[in-house]
Structure formats: C-alpha cells, structure tokens
Design a protein around this motif. Sequence first.
Motif, PDB file in Angstrom:
ATOM      1  N   GLY A 225       0.568  -1.021  10.171  1.00  0.00           N
ATOM      2  CA  GLY A 225       1.157   0.264   9.816  1.00  0.00           C
ATOM      3  C   GLY A 225       1.563   1.068  11.034  1.00  0.00           C
ATOM      4  O   GLY A 225       2.638   1.687  11.062  1.00  0.00           O
ATOM      5  N   GLN A 226       0.718   1.079  12.077  1.00  0.00           N
ATOM      6  CA  GLN A 226       1.033   1.803  13.304  1.00  0.00           C
ATOM      7  C   GLN A 226       2.276   1.225  13.971  1.00  0.00           C
ATOM      8  O   GLN A 226       3.139   1.954  14.454  1.00  0.00           O
ATOM      9  CB  GLN A 226      -0.159   1.745  14.266  1.00  0.00           C
ATOM     10  N   THR A 227       2.383  -0.094  13.987  1.00  0.00           N
ATOM     11  CA  THR A 227       3.565  -0.762  14.540  1.00  0.00           C
ATOM     12  C   THR A 227       4.819  -0.337  13.795  1.00  0.00           C
ATOM     13  O   THR A 227       5.840   0.028  14.393  1.00  0.00           O
ATOM     14  CB  THR A 227       3.413  -2.293  14.411  1.00  0.00           C
ATOM     15  N   MET A 386       2.470  11.747   2.681  1.00  0.00           N
ATOM     16  CA  MET A 386       2.191  10.575   1.854  1.00  0.00           C
ATOM     17  C   MET A 386       3.479  10.005   1.258  1.00  0.00           C
ATOM     18  O   MET A 386       3.718   8.791   1.289  1.00  0.00           O
ATOM     19  CB  MET A 386       1.208  10.953   0.740  1.00  0.00           C
ATOM     20  N   LEU A 387       4.331  10.874   0.729  1.00  0.00           N
ATOM     21  CA  LEU A 387       5.564  10.441   0.082  1.00  0.00           C
ATOM     22  C   LEU A 387       6.472   9.684   1.044  1.00  0.00           C
ATOM     23  O   LEU A 387       7.042   8.642   0.695  1.00  0.00           O
ATOM     24  CB  LEU A 387       6.307  11.656  -0.480  1.00  0.00           C
ATOM     25  N   THR A 388       6.592  10.187   2.265  1.00  0.00           N
ATOM     26  CA  THR A 388       7.528   9.589   3.221  1.00  0.00           C
ATOM     27  C   THR A 388       6.943   8.371   3.925  1.00  0.00           C
ATOM     28  O   THR A 388       7.549   7.294   3.934  1.00  0.00           O
ATOM     29  CB  THR A 388       7.967  10.622   4.273  1.00  0.00           C
ATOM     30  N   THR A 389       5.751   8.518   4.520  1.00  0.00           N
ATOM     31  CA  THR A 389       5.217   7.443   5.360  1.00  0.00           C
ATOM     32  C   THR A 389       4.587   6.312   4.563  1.00  0.00           C
ATOM     33  O   THR A 389       4.563   5.168   5.024  1.00  0.00           O
ATOM     34  CB  THR A 389       4.190   7.998   6.364  1.00  0.00           C
ATOM     35  N   GLN A 390       4.076   6.616   3.373  1.00  0.00           N
ATOM     36  CA  GLN A 390       3.411   5.588   2.593  1.00  0.00           C
ATOM     37  C   GLN A 390       4.281   4.994   1.491  1.00  0.00           C
ATOM     38  O   GLN A 390       3.991   3.898   0.999  1.00  0.00           O
ATOM     39  CB  GLN A 390       2.130   6.150   1.957  1.00  0.00           C
ATOM     40  N   MET A 391       5.347   5.705   1.110  1.00  0.00           N
ATOM     41  CA  MET A 391       6.159   5.221  -0.007  1.00  0.00           C
ATOM     42  C   MET A 391       7.603   4.924   0.397  1.00  0.00           C
ATOM     43  O   MET A 391       8.060   3.787   0.311  1.00  0.00           O
ATOM     44  CB  MET A 391       6.104   6.236  -1.155  1.00  0.00           C
ATOM     45  N   ILE A 445       5.836  -6.230   5.113  1.00  0.00           N
ATOM     46  CA  ILE A 445       6.081  -4.856   4.664  1.00  0.00           C
ATOM     47  C   ILE A 445       5.405  -4.593   3.321  1.00  0.00           C
ATOM     48  O   ILE A 445       4.802  -3.539   3.109  1.00  0.00           O
ATOM     49  CB  ILE A 445       7.602  -4.581   4.579  1.00  0.00           C
ATOM     50  N   ILE A 446       5.501  -5.550   2.410  1.00  0.00           N
ATOM     51  CA  ILE A 446       4.841  -5.405   1.098  1.00  0.00           C
ATOM     52  C   ILE A 446       3.327  -5.309   1.283  1.00  0.00           C
ATOM     53  O   ILE A 446       2.656  -4.522   0.603  1.00  0.00           O
ATOM     54  CB  ILE A 446       5.218  -6.572   0.172  1.00  0.00           C
ATOM     55  N   ALA A 447       2.785  -6.061   2.251  1.00  0.00           N
ATOM     56  CA  ALA A 447       1.344  -5.991   2.525  1.00  0.00           C
ATOM     57  C   ALA A 447       0.924  -4.596   2.963  1.00  0.00           C
ATOM     58  O   ALA A 447      -0.113  -4.079   2.532  1.00  0.00           O
ATOM     59  CB  ALA A 447       0.967  -7.017   3.599  1.00  0.00           C
ATOM     60  N   ILE A 448       1.756  -3.972   3.803  1.00  0.00           N
ATOM     61  CA  ILE A 448       1.471  -2.588   4.232  1.00  0.00           C
ATOM     62  C   ILE A 448       1.472  -1.660   3.035  1.00  0.00           C
ATOM     63  O   ILE A 448       0.569  -0.844   2.830  1.00  0.00           O
ATOM     64  CB  ILE A 448       2.518  -2.089   5.238  1.00  0.00           C
ATOM     65  N   ALA A 449       2.525  -1.773   2.216  1.00  0.00           N
ATOM     66  CA  ALA A 449       2.676  -0.876   1.067  1.00  0.00           C
ATOM     67  C   ALA A 449       1.524  -1.007   0.096  1.00  0.00           C
ATOM     68  O   ALA A 449       0.972  -0.016  -0.401  1.00  0.00           O
ATOM     69  CB  ALA A 449       4.002  -1.163   0.364  1.00  0.00           C
ATOM     70  N   ILE A 450       1.109  -2.242  -0.184  1.00  0.00           N
ATOM     71  CA  ILE A 450       0.003  -2.465  -1.117  1.00  0.00           C
ATOM     72  C   ILE A 450      -1.295  -1.909  -0.564  1.00  0.00           C
ATOM     73  O   ILE A 450      -2.078  -1.276  -1.275  1.00  0.00           O
ATOM     74  CB  ILE A 450      -0.145  -3.979  -1.416  1.00  0.00           C
ATOM     75  N   ARG A 451      -1.499  -2.109   0.756  1.00  0.00           N
ATOM     76  CA  ARG A 451      -2.756  -1.670   1.381  1.00  0.00           C
ATOM     77  C   ARG A 451      -2.932  -0.151   1.295  1.00  0.00           C
ATOM     78  O   ARG A 451      -4.055   0.363   1.229  1.00  0.00           O
ATOM     79  CB  ARG A 451      -2.773  -2.118   2.857  1.00  0.00           C
ATOM     80  N   GLN A 452      -1.809   0.586   1.280  1.00  0.00           N
ATOM     81  CA  GLN A 452      -1.909   2.060   1.213  1.00  0.00           C
ATOM     82  C   GLN A 452      -2.599   2.524  -0.063  1.00  0.00           C
ATOM     83  O   GLN A 452      -3.183   3.605  -0.107  1.00  0.00           O
ATOM     84  CB  GLN A 452      -0.506   2.683   1.259  1.00  0.00           C
TER      85      GLN A 452
END
Length: 454
Positions: A225-227, A386-391, A445-452
């Motif tokens: 996510g940081q990357t 949350m809306l911008t960085t996580q979604m 990318i999907i892995a990041i999104a799911i992990r959130q």
Amino acid sequence: MQSANTNSTNHFSSRLGFIMAAAGSAVGVGNIWGFPTQAATHGGGAFLLVYLVLIFILGIPMLMAELMIGRHGQTNPADAMGKLGCNSLTRSLGKTIGLISIVTAGLIYTFYSILSGWFVSFAIAPIATAFGSNDTAAWLMDFSLSRNLVFTLIFSTLVFLVLLQGVQEGIEKWSKRLMPLLLIMLIAGVAYIFSLNGASEGISALLTPNFAKAIAPDTLINALGQTFFSLTIGTGAMMVYGSYLSQKENIAKLTVWVAFTDSGIAFLAAFLIIPAMYVAQHNGVQIFSPEGKLIDSDALVFTVLPALFSTLGDTANLIISVVFFMLLIIAGLTSAISIAEVPTSYVMQKCGFSRQRATLIIGLLLTALSLLLAVFFETLFSFTIMLTTQMTQPLVALGIAIYLGWIWRQSQLLKAISKQEGVDATGLFWRIWPRYVKYVCPVLIIAIAIRQFV
C-alpha cells in the motif's frame, strides 16, 4: 526534450525538469510522515526490505503504465484513457475511469491542504514563542476551526500561485528549486539527529530486519500500500505529467529515476524520524506503549517530535522545529501542485480556458471544498481519506492496468514504445512489461483493495 509543438509551454523544457516535478509529486507527506511510521510499526529493516522489493514489482511497472498512457494521449486523464478504447463502450468506460481519477485528485487535495496547513502553523509556532507571544504559539499548535481555516487558505494560495505560472515557469521551475532544498534539509537533519544520544538505537532498529515480520501478511500488504500510494498512482497526476512529455522520451529510464528519487527520500526520512524517536525516548519522551506499540503513530509529527525538540534547548528547538516543518511544507507543496494540476488541465482542455482562468476556477473550487472539509472536520476528513486512498485510487489503478494490458491495441502500444529514442521494442524488457502489467499488477492491486476491508 522538445514537444511536438515547440512554442507550447504546456510541456516540460528538460528531462531534469520532468524528473524533479514527477519526483516532487511522488515525494509527499506520505514519504516524510507515513513511510517512517509504517517502518517503525512493521519491523524497521523488514519493512524497508519489503518496500524496496515492491517498488520493483509494482511501483515501477504501474508508474510506467500511467506515464505511457498520458504521453500517448497528450491530454487529460479522461480523454487519454478514452483514446485507448476500441469501441464506444470501452471508450466511454475509459473516460469514466479518467474522470474518477480527476475527481479523486480533487478530493485528495482537500484533506492534503488542511494537513499541509498544519505544517505551516507548526513552523511558525516556535518563532512566535521566541518572540514571547505564547498565546499566539498556543493557537498555532492547538486544533481549532479558526487555525484550520486560516492555514488551509494560506497553503492553497501558495499552490495556486505556482500553477498560475504554468508548466515551465511554475511547476517545473519550483520543482527544480524545492526538491534540491528538500534533499539538503533532509541530509542536514539526518546528520544532526545522528549526533544525538539515543540515535544509534534507532539506527539499529531501522537496519536490523526481522525476517519473521518481513514475511508477515500485515507487513507485506502495508508495504504494498505504501508503494502504491507514495508514487501517486491512480490520481491521474502522473498521467498529466506524462502528457507534458515528448514522444521520444524513454519512459522506462524516467520512471526509474522518479521511483529511485522517491524511495531515496523515503529512506532518508526514515533515517531522520526513527532515530529521532529513540532520541526522544532517551530524553524521557514516551514513544512506545508497555506492549511495545508505537504511541500516537498518526499524530507522530505533531506530538512526539515537538516533544523531542523541546528537550533540546530553546535555540535548538527553534531551529530544528522550523526546519523540520519547512521540510514537510515543501513535501506537501510539490505533491499538492501535481494533484491540483489534474483538474486544472482538464478544465483548460475541455472548456478552452486560459491557464489563468482555469487555475482561478479550480483554485476557488478546491479551496472552498477544503474549507468545507475543515468546517465539518469530524464528519468528512477521515471519510474523504478512506474514500480516496482506500477505494477510488485502487479502482483507477486497476482500470489503468486493465486498459493498458487488455484494451489498448498491442500494435498501437508497440508503436508508442518504438517512438522512444534508443529503445528496441522487441527487446526482452519491452516484451515482458505489457504482459506483466496485464496479468500481475491487477492481482497485486486487488490484494491491496481487499486487505483494506479485511
């Protein structure tokens, strides 16, 4: 580097100008504030190691994708994405993804300007104290609506004064000034912190990887996510900067320069912040809970570090506090400029407005939204982040990967690659990269999104 239209000022005048501007976009508050906090929380050296690996496997390929699409389109993110479509449906979907990135950039700007406004007020506070104005210093450092409104307005004014001057005279010129200054200040700060008692413990914690933590799912996902977010992938900013590039520029080389500059700044910041935390602990400031967890990680720069500075004596407190928060202001400015340029360039191109008129319109709109966010801080601030960085950022980045890999006709992509000077489009790298973006990047990318949400 020359644009197709050599009379146009909507292109970077030099390769160095682009690298400084793009690195400035990537080097933001997340590098100076977020990266060291993540490293301190997730195993120090282990986090650094994982982050470095992920820069190669996700950051560089996706940054290249965004720059390549922007450079190919030579226009705003919505139209650049739309150009990749092969029929009316894919063109419409592409434009929608581009529009989401433009809106995302605008929303990110709103909370970014509030946060960066705090850095301005914290930089001024020690000066007020030195002049004996303790009430003013307290107002500058205490959370209040009036403080937030004033300094959000001040920071926004600085950002849009730069954008008013255009690409070459504004974005490029100020990036060339601010980025070297940021680097000098970081190096000076690291050298000073290293000289203090307790710093060696922080250096040891930073450089000693805990391999058990390095392979822990939490470390892997947070480093990923940081990357992803540190390179501003998914905001359209790099697509806009890519559109200001000549078709002959080697995107791969430029991407590596930007990624390594961004990572280098993040590593320097870690060598500043983490040893400073242990210096603070040596001076009696509590930084870890009895369970060993970092206290106030989200507010680290506003609590632990000012507490450290106050233990160094009046003169050192004044100098170090001002320099440190000036560092954060510069990081905030370079990123905010690139983010605000996204909707500004869109209005210029779609409405046919001059840069001055478009900048004024977007400046007033984004500043008004930022002030609204400040007024309804408790309700909107965290929600907007949350809306911008996580979604929406992951959604846009996923769209970019899919469009470059699956929608953009390979013959057209190959043609875009072949236009670059000194590039062999049939070489191993250029044959692997599109397939890598097509298959591997969407999974990450999907892995990041799911992990959130897990």
